[in-house]
Design an enzyme around this catalytic site. Structure first.
Site, PDB file in Angstrom:
ATOM      1  N   GLN B 237      51.853  45.339  39.397  1.00  0.00           N
ATOM      2  CA  GLN B 237      50.445  45.182  39.020  1.00  0.00           C
ATOM      3  C   GLN B 237      49.802  43.962  39.663  1.00  0.00           C
ATOM      4  O   GLN B 237      50.295  42.847  39.535  1.00  0.00           O
ATOM      5  CB  GLN B 237      50.332  45.040  37.495  1.00  0.00           C
ATOM      6  CG  GLN B 237      48.901  44.845  37.023  1.00  0.00           C
ATOM      7  CD  GLN B 237      48.782  45.008  35.514  1.00  0.00           C
ATOM      8  OE1 GLN B 237      49.141  44.114  34.757  1.00  0.00           O
ATOM      9  NE2 GLN B 237      48.307  46.154  35.071  1.00  0.00           N
ATOM     10  N   HIS B 239      46.674  41.840  39.239  1.00  0.00           N
ATOM     11  CA  HIS B 239      45.601  41.600  38.287  1.00  0.00           C
ATOM     12  C   HIS B 239      44.319  41.372  39.080  1.00  0.00           C
ATOM     13  O   HIS B 239      44.329  40.658  40.067  1.00  0.00           O
ATOM     14  CB  HIS B 239      45.946  40.370  37.438  1.00  0.00           C
ATOM     15  CG  HIS B 239      45.097  40.206  36.223  1.00  0.00           C
ATOM     16  ND1 HIS B 239      43.764  39.886  36.288  1.00  0.00           N
ATOM     17  CD2 HIS B 239      45.390  40.316  34.902  1.00  0.00           C
ATOM     18  CE1 HIS B 239      43.283  39.810  35.052  1.00  0.00           C
ATOM     19  NE2 HIS B 239      44.248  40.065  34.203  1.00  0.00           N
ATOM     20  N   ARG B 287      43.236  47.907  35.225  1.00  0.00           N
ATOM     21  CA  ARG B 287      43.421  46.816  36.179  1.00  0.00           C
ATOM     22  C   ARG B 287      43.564  47.304  37.616  1.00  0.00           C
ATOM     23  O   ARG B 287      43.040  46.685  38.540  1.00  0.00           O
ATOM     24  CB  ARG B 287      44.662  46.014  35.804  1.00  0.00           C
ATOM     25  CG  ARG B 287      44.420  45.218  34.573  1.00  0.00           C
ATOM     26  CD  ARG B 287      45.601  44.392  34.184  1.00  0.00           C
ATOM     27  NE  ARG B 287      45.206  43.559  33.064  1.00  0.00           N
ATOM     28  CZ  ARG B 287      46.031  42.799  32.382  1.00  0.00           C
ATOM     29  NH1 ARG B 287      47.305  42.745  32.700  1.00  0.00           N
ATOM     30  NH2 ARG B 287      45.584  42.071  31.377  1.00  0.00           N
TER      31      ARG B 287
END
Ligand SMILES: Cc1cc2nc3c(=O)[nH]c(=O)nc-3n(C[C@H](O)[C@H](O)[C@H](O)COP(=O)(O)OP(=O)(O)OC[C@H]3O[C@@H](n4cnc5c(N)ncnc54)[C@H](O)[C@@H]3O)c2cc1C
Ligand code: SF4
Ligand code: SF4
Ligand code: FES
Lengths: 247, 574
Positions: B237, B239, B287
Site C-alpha cells: 500500500q 498511502h 487509498r
C-alpha cells in the site's frame, strides 16, 4: 548550500570524546538527518536511537548545544552555524555507546506503579470534559528528557528513592482517570519520593509534548500526598466539595 | 546436541517476536492462558512502529452511526480488498474488533468521547459509516501504552533491543529463534514451544516511506527462510498523503484523518481533482485510488512545486484543527514551516503498509509450519489487495489475541523441540562474516541502491518490463549483499545491524517483484499499466511464495470461497 560542523560524542562510559564531522546542510534538515548522514557517509558505526523521525516515539533524545532535545525535531537552521553544533548523549543516564544511553532505570520505576484499577461495576461512560486533563498526560512519548534534566536525578543521583517527572505524569494519568479507584499517594511519598521535587519546572521546559508537568501533574499530586498524610481535614473538605479524588 | 554453554539461552513456552500492537496483544493473551512468555523487539519497549499510528482503530461499535454493524464493516473490508481477502479473517475481524476496543478501554485507554459519554468514531476512507475510534491523531501511542502497561502488570518478560536473525527448526517444526543483543552484539538462543511472528512491515525497502527503520520485513523473510509460505506479496500500500517537502521528512505520514475531518485535495490549478477519479467518495475514496490520482495529477504536470498535491483543512476553524489534528499541526509547523490552519499541505504518495505477508489460518493464525504463528502486519489475508485505514490497529488486537491464545495452546500440548547447533553455527558465521572481510561494500550504499530499484521499478504503477528489470537488479544486489564489509566493533553498531536487515529486505523485495510480475491485472494497490483492468481469473487466485532450495518459488492458490450469506453481503447493488 553551506556545510555544518557537528561535534558528536563517540565512546562509552569509560572512554570517549568529541569528534567533529562536516555535514552538508539541506533545506529543512534536522539534527537527526545530520547524524544519519554521518552514518551513511562517514562512520557507519555511529550509535543513535531513533524510530519515527516525527517526534512521536521519543527515541532520539540527546543534548544539542547543551540543551536536551529530540534530535528529529531540532532544525539545523535554528542553530548557529558559526561554531560546531555539539551533540552529546543524555547526561543523567550511563552511556552505552555514542548517543545511546542506558535508560533501563525508567522501565524499573514504571513497574512500581499500580495499574489502572476501575471502580467495580462501572458502566464505562466518560465525558470529554473529565478526560481532557488526563489526555494531556497520555501524550507522553517517553523521551525521558524530563528525567534527564531534573536536578534530583542529574545532580543528586537519587535514582533509588525518586521516580522522576515522567512517572509523576504517569501516576497523574492514573490518579485522575475518571474511573480509577485506587490511591497511589503512599507510593508517591515513599517510593517515588515526590517530596524531593522542589518545583523548579525544568522538566516542563524541556517536554516536547508541552505537558505542563509541574503545574498539572506534580503540584496536584503533592497536594494529594499532603491531604492523605498530613492533613486529613483538608482531605475531607476536598472530598465533600467533590474535587478530584484523593483517596 | 548443542554446545549450550557457548550462548546465553532462554527457554519459554511462547516466544513472541515483535513488541508492536500485535506482539503485545499476543503476549497478554498467552500470559493470561498461563504460558511462560517472552517478547523480543529491535527497539525499546513502547517504540515499535505501532506508536506512530494516528487516525484510529476501526470497529463497528455504532456509537455515532447507529446503523453500523459487523456486516457493513465486513463488506467494506472485502470490497476495499477487491475480494481477494481471506473472507473468514475479514469476518472474524469485523465481529471481534468492537470487543477488543472495549477491552483496551477497560485496561485504561482513553478514547475521545461522544457527548453521550461513549467512544467517539470518525469517518475514514472506504468505511461506509463513522467507524474509527481515536485519540486525536495519536491513537497508536494510546494503544501501545495501554498494552505495554497491561503486559508489564502481568509480568511479561521483554527482551529489548534484541534482533532475531534466524528461526530454529526441528524437522519442519519451529522450536525457537537465534538472535543478538544490539547493545553488546552478543548472541542469544531463545528456545520456545511456539513462536509468534509480529514483526510488522517492509517499508524500508523503499526510500519514500512512512515506516521506521525497523520495518525491514524480518518476520516474513525469516519465516520464508525456515520454509513457511508467504501470501499476496504484490500488494503493497502506497498511502496517498505523505509529506513531500522538505527532503528530510519526505514520506512522513499525513494522517488520513485530515481527509476524514474534511480536508480537500487540489492540484496546482486549484481543481478538486478527486471529482474526476471518484466523484462519489471524493477525498474519502480508498487509498489505492487516491494515491494513483495524486500520482497522475503530478505526472501530467498539475502537481505542486515539490511534486505533490495540495491538501487543505484551513477552511475549518483553527481551534478545531488543532484539537483534532494536533500532531499534524505541530509536524508541519515545526518541520515544514507550514501553518495548516492557514494554508494547504503539500502531499504525495508514500510506501506505507504491507497487505501481504506470512500465510496464516484464519481462526488460529497458524503459519504453514508447525509451531509458527503470525499476526499483525507481518501476516497476510485480512486486507486482500488493499487495506482500509484503521483496519490495521483492529487487526493487531483481534489476531494478536488469537495468536497468543493458539500459540499457548499449541505449546501446552507440545514437548520441547531439539535445538540444532548446526543452524546456530551457520547463522553466527553469516552474521560475523562482514567484519572479517578486508574490503567490501558499505551496507548503506547497497541499501540506497535497493531502495531506488524498488521506488523506480516496483512502485505504484508497474509494468512487465520494469518488474523484469527489477528482478535482474535484485539479483545483482543480492550478490553485492554477500560481500558487505562492516567497520567498528560489535557494540551497538548500526552499520552491522543494517547489513543483516538488508538481507531480509532483499528477500521480501524479490517476493514482491515476483508476485507483481505474475499478477497480470490491476487490482487494489497493484496497478499494472500494461494490464490496466481487473481480470476475472486473477480475481480467484492468490499468489504464494515459498522457498525451494535456494530458489524462490511462486504458485497460485484459489481464493477461499465465501458462504452464500456472506457473498450476498458484499454484492454490488447496495
Ligand atoms: C505513520 C503511520 C500511521 C498509521 N496510522 C494507522 C492508523 O491510524 N490506523 C491503523 O489501523 N493503522 C495505521 N498504521 C498502520 C499500523 O500502525 C501498522 O500496520 C501496525 O502498527 C503494525 O503493527 P505490528 O504490531 O504488526 O508491528 P509493529 O508495530 O511494526 O512492530 C513490529 C515489532 O517487531 C519487532 N521486530 C521486527 N523485526 C524484528 C527482529 N528481527 N527481531 C526482533 N524483533 C523484531 C520490532 O522491533 C517491533 O517491536 C499507520 C502506520 C504508520 C506508519
Ligand atoms: S519540577 Fe520537580 S520534577 Fe521537575 S525538574 Fe524540577 S525538581 Fe525535577
Ligand atoms: S513527560 Fe514530556 S519530557 Fe517527560 S518523558 Fe514524557 S514526553 Fe518526554
Ligand atoms: S525519532 Fe521518534 S521522536 Fe525522534
Amino acid at each position: 548550500m553551506a556545510d555544518a560542523i557537528l561535534e558528536v560524542f563517540r565512546g562509552n562510559q569509560e572512554v570517549g570524546g568529541a569528534k567533529q564531522y562536516t555535514v552538508p546542510i539541506t533545506p529543512g534538515m534536522v539534527v537527526l538527518d545530520a547524524l544519519h548522514y554521518i552514518q551513511a557517509h562517514l562512520e557507519p558505526d555511529l550509535a543513535v536511537r531513533w524510530n519515527c523521525k516525527a517526534g512521536k516515539c521519543g527515541s532520539c533524545s540527546a543534548e544539542v548545544n547543551g540543551k536536551p532535545r529530540l534530535t528529529c525535531k531540532t532544525r539545523m537552521d535554528a542553530l548557529p552555524t558559526d561554531k560546531p553544533i555539539t551533540v552529546y548523549p543524555m547526561k543523567s543516564f550511563p552511556v552505552i555507546k555514542d548517543l545511546v544511553t542506558d535508560v533501563s532505570w525508567n522501565y524499573r520505576v514504571n513497574r512500581k506503579i499500580p495499574p489502572f484499577t476501575p471502580k467495580p461495576g462501572t458502566d464505562w461512560k466518560m465525558y470529554q470534559e473529565d478526560m481532557d486533563r488526563v489526555q494531556e498526560f497520555r501524550k507522553c512519548i517517553e523521551c525521558f528528557l524530563c528525567q534527564n534534566v531534573c536536578h534530583v536525578v542529574r545532580d543528586h543521583h537519587k535514582k533509588e528513592e525518586f521516580g522522576g517527572p515522567r512517572f509523576f505524569v504517569r501516576v497523574a494519568s492514573l490518579e485522575m482517570h475518571p474511573l480509577d479507584n485506587v490511591s497511589r499517594a503512599k507510593l508517591l511519598k515513599d517510593e517515588l519520593g515526590i517530596g524531593y521535587c522542589n518545583i523548579t519546572k525544568c522538566c516542563t521546559e524541556v517536554c516536547p509534548e508541552e505537558i505542563k508537568i509541574t503545574d498539572n501533574a506534580i503540584i496536584p499530586l503533592k497536594e494529594r500526598v499532603v491531604d492523605e498524610f498530613y492533613d486529613p481535614i483538608m482531605k475531607l473538605v476536598r472530598k465533600i466539595r467533590g474535587a478530584p479524588k484523593a483517596g | 546436541m548443542t554446545n549450550q554453554t557457548k550462548y546465553e539461552t532462554h527457554e519459554h513456552d511462547v516466544l513472541i517476536i515483535g513488541a508492536g500492537g500485535a506482539g503485545l496483544r499476543a503476549a497478554i493473551e498467552a500470559l493470561a492462558a498461563g504460558a511462560r512468555v517472552a517478547v523480543v523487539s529491535k527497539s525499546l519497549l513502547g517504540k515499535a512502529h505501532t506508536v506512530m499510528a494516528e487516525g484510529g482503530i476501526a470497529a463497528a461499535m455504532a456509537n455515532v452511526d447507529k446503523a453500523d454493524s459487523w456486516k457493513t464493516h465486513f463488506r467494506d473490508t472485502m470490497r476495499g480488498g477487491k475480494l481477494v481477502n481471506n473472507w473468514r479473517m475479514a469476518q472474524l475481524h469485523a465481529q471481534e474488533s468492537p470487543e477488543r476496543v472495549r477491552e483496551l478501554e477497560q485496561w485504561g485507554a482513553l478514547f475521545d468521547r461522544t457527548s453521550d459519554g461513549d467512544i467517539l468514531q470518525r469517518a475514514f476512507g472506504g468505511h461506509t459509516f463513522k467507524r474509527l475510534c481515536h485519540v486525536g491523531d495519536r491513537t497508536g501511542l494510546e494503544m501501545i501504552r495501554t498494552l505495554q502497561d497491561r503486559g508489564v502488570q502481568l509480568g511479561i518478560d521483554v527482551f529489548m533491543e534484541c534482533t532475531v536473525i534466524r528461526l530454529l527448526t526441528d524437522g519442519n517444526r519451529v522450536v525457537g529463534a537465534f538472535g543478538y543483543w544490539r547493545e553488546q552484539g552478543r548472541f542469544v538462543v531463545l528456545k520456545a514451544k511456539a513462536v509468534v511472528m509480529a514483526t510488522g512491515g517492509i517499508g524500508k525497502a523503499w526510500p519514500v516511506t512512512s515506516n521506521s527503520w525497523e520495518c525491514t520485513g524480518d518476520g516474513m523473510a525469516l519465516a520464508y527462510e525456515a520454509g513457511a509460505d508467504l501470501l499476496d506479496m504484490e500488494f503493497v500500500q502506497f498511502h496517498p498523503t505523505g509529506m513531500v517537502w522538505p527532503p528530510g521528512v519526505q514520506g512522513l505520514l499525513v494522517t488520513e484523518a485530515v481527509r476524514g475531518e474534511g480536508g480537500i485535495l487540489r492540484n496546482k490549478l486549484g481543481e478538486r481533482f478527486m471529482e474526476k477519479y471518484d466523484p462519489k467518495r471524493m477525498e474519502l475514496s480508498t487509498r489505492d485510488l487516491v494515491a494513483r490520482s495524486i500520482y497522475t495529477e503530478v505526472k501530467e504536470g498539475r502537481g505542486s512545486e515539490h511534486g505533490g498535491a495540495f491538501l487543505d483543512i484551513s477552511h475549518k476553524p483553527p481551534e478545531y484543527v488543532k484539537q483534532k489534528l494536533p500532531s499534524m499541526y505541530h509536524q508541519f509547523k515545526e518541520l515544514a514551516d507550514v501553518d495548516i490552519t492557514k494554508g494547504p499541505m503539500e502531499v504525495g504518495p508514500t510506501c506505507h503498509y504491507m497487505m501481504g505477508g506470512i500465510r496464516v489460518d484464519a481462526e488460529t493464525t497458524a503459519a504453514s509450519l508447525p509451531g509458527l504463528f503470525a499476526a499483525g502486519e507481518s501476516a497476510a489475508g485480512l486486507h486482500g489487495a488493499n487495506r482500509l485505514g484503521g483496519n490495521s490497529l483492529s487487526d493487531l488486537v483481534v489476531f494478536g489475541r488469537r495468536a497468543g491464545l493458539e500459540a499457548s495452546a499449541f505449546a501446552a500440548k507440545s514437548p520441547a523441540g531439539g535445538i540444532d547447533s548446526g543452524q546456530i553455527a551457520e547463522a553466527e558465521h553469516d552474521m560475523l562474516a562482514p567484519f572479517e572481510r578486508g574490503d567490501g561494500e558499505n551496507p548503506y550504499t547497497v541499501h540506497r541502491d535497493l531502495q531506488n530499484v524498488m521506488q523506480n521499478l516496483v512502485g505504484i504503477f508497474r509494468t512487465e518490463e520494469d518488474l523484469t528489470t527489477a528482478l535482474a537488479e535484485l539479483e545483482k544486489l543480492k550478490q553485492r549483499a554477500t560481500r558487505l564489509r562492516v567497520e567498528g566493533s560489535r557494540l551497538f553498531n548500526p552499520g552491522w545491524h543494517l547489513a543483516r536487515d538488508l538481507k531480509c529486505m532483499l528477500i521480501v523485495s524479490e517476493a514482491v517483484a515476483r508476485s507483481a510480475l505474475a499478477r497480470k491485472e490491476s487490482r487494489g494497490a497493484h496497478s499494472r499499466i500494461d494490464c490496466p483492468n481487473p481480470d476475472e481469473q486473477w480475481g480467484k487466485q492468490n499468489n504464494v511464495i515459498s522457498r525451494e532450495g535456494d530458489r524462490m518459488k511462486l504458485r497460485q492458490i484459489p481464493v477461499k470461497e465465501m458462504p452464500d450469506e456472506l457473498r450476498e453481503l458484499v454484492a454490488d447493488d447496495k
